[in-house]
Each structure stands twice: as C-alpha cells, then as structure tokens.
Write an enzyme that holds these catalytic residues in place. Structure first.
Site, PDB file in Angstrom:
ATOM      1  N   GLU A 138     -85.105  11.197 -68.956  1.00  0.00           N
ATOM      2  CA  GLU A 138     -85.825   9.965 -68.635  1.00  0.00           C
ATOM      3  C   GLU A 138     -86.939  10.215 -67.622  1.00  0.00           C
ATOM      4  O   GLU A 138     -88.037   9.663 -67.755  1.00  0.00           O
ATOM      5  CB  GLU A 138     -84.861   8.915 -68.047  1.00  0.00           C
ATOM      6  CG  GLU A 138     -83.709   8.558 -68.950  1.00  0.00           C
ATOM      7  CD  GLU A 138     -82.446   9.387 -68.731  1.00  0.00           C
ATOM      8  OE1 GLU A 138     -81.352   8.844 -68.929  1.00  0.00           O
ATOM      9  OE2 GLU A 138     -82.565  10.581 -68.371  1.00  0.00           O
ATOM     10  N   HIS A 187     -84.220  15.183 -65.508  1.00  0.00           N
ATOM     11  CA  HIS A 187     -83.500  14.474 -66.559  1.00  0.00           C
ATOM     12  C   HIS A 187     -84.506  14.037 -67.622  1.00  0.00           C
ATOM     13  O   HIS A 187     -85.704  13.872 -67.347  1.00  0.00           O
ATOM     14  CB  HIS A 187     -82.790  13.246 -65.992  1.00  0.00           C
ATOM     15  CG  HIS A 187     -81.653  13.585 -65.090  1.00  0.00           C
ATOM     16  ND1 HIS A 187     -80.700  12.661 -64.740  1.00  0.00           N
ATOM     17  CD2 HIS A 187     -81.298  14.726 -64.456  1.00  0.00           C
ATOM     18  CE1 HIS A 187     -79.809  13.211 -63.939  1.00  0.00           C
ATOM     19  NE2 HIS A 187     -80.162  14.477 -63.745  1.00  0.00           N
TER      20      HIS A 187
END
Length: 151
Positions: free
Chosen positions: A53, A51
């Site tokens: 992040e 992801h």
C-alpha cells in the site's frame, strides 16, 4: 470493475511471492484507470515501511503530483495494517476494496474512508490462500530446520 482491479492487485501479490516477500499486492485507481501498483518489498528494499500500500501510495502521489489522492480507490489483497491505514487516511483515499479480510474486527468505515470486502468468492479464496500458504511454508521450513538439529 472491482473484481478486475482486485485481480490486478492479486497479480502484484504474486510478484512479492516470487521474490520471497509476504505476498500482498495493491493498486490505486483514479477515474477507472490504474495510476499505481505496489507489492511488499520490505526484505528486498531493507525497509520496514515498504508495504504494498505504501509503495502504491508513493507512486500515485508522484504521478498526480499531489500528496492527497482525492477520489482514488485502493485495491489490496488483504486488509491494511495500522501503518498503512493511517497513510491511506492521510492521503484521503476515498475507498478501499479488500480481497480477503482476515481480521474480522475491521471497521466498515474508517475516518470517512469506505472499506469494502470483495464479494467475488473465487478471488477471495485466492487472496486469502496466497498469504496463508506463504506462512504455512515458512512454518514448515522453520520446523524442519529446528528438527534437523541445526541451531
């Protein structure tokens, strides 16, 4: 400054969109400087944890040579999933600025992490539209595939 940094996260989301990934982008800032960037790459990296992040977290920890990102801010186009919020808490991210909160049950404070929704209306629309349009197109493609008689 929040608008500037959030726009940089949006630029990262467009990179994900260009490679047919879910368009989410994130950047990490320390002392008003971008120290890392990330965009979703689960499909291309064949990694369910890739992801935006997480990618930004990994780059930031390598850059400062510490797994704790004290006094760092994360700017992300939509609210982080549970996996990502757990990693952000573990990394001691101080503040998360979210481009568009889709899930209205999101908490304002999460284990001493300040969570703020972007106040810039135009950027909020861009951050929500990029992901909504991505999934809308995916549904249209799937619908045409189903209706074409191909199974």
């Amino acid at each position: 400054m929040d608008t500037f940094f959030l726009y940089q996260a949006f630029v990262e989301a467009k990179k994900a969109l260009n490679i047919n990934e879910v368009p989410v982008g994130a950047i990490i800032v320390k002392n008003n400087k971008i120290i890392s960037k990330g965009f979703n790459q689960c499909i291309n990296l064949i990694d369910p944890t890739a992801h935006a992040e997480i990618i930004a977290l990994k780059k930031a920890t390598k850059k400062i040579n510490n797994y704790r990102l004290n006094n760092c801010y994360l700017y992300v186009t939509i609210e982080p999933c549970l996996m990502c919020i757990g990693a952000l808490i573990n990394a001691r991210i101080k503040r998360i600025v979210i481009g568009s909160i889709i899930n209205k049950h999101y908490k304002e404070k999460y284990n001493n992490v300040e969570i703020i929704e972007n106040k810039n209306h135009d950027l909020k629309i861009k951050c929500s539209s990029i992901i909504k349009n991505f999934f809308k197109k995916k549904r249209e493609i799937n619908k045409s595939y189903i209706y074409s008689g191909v199974k």
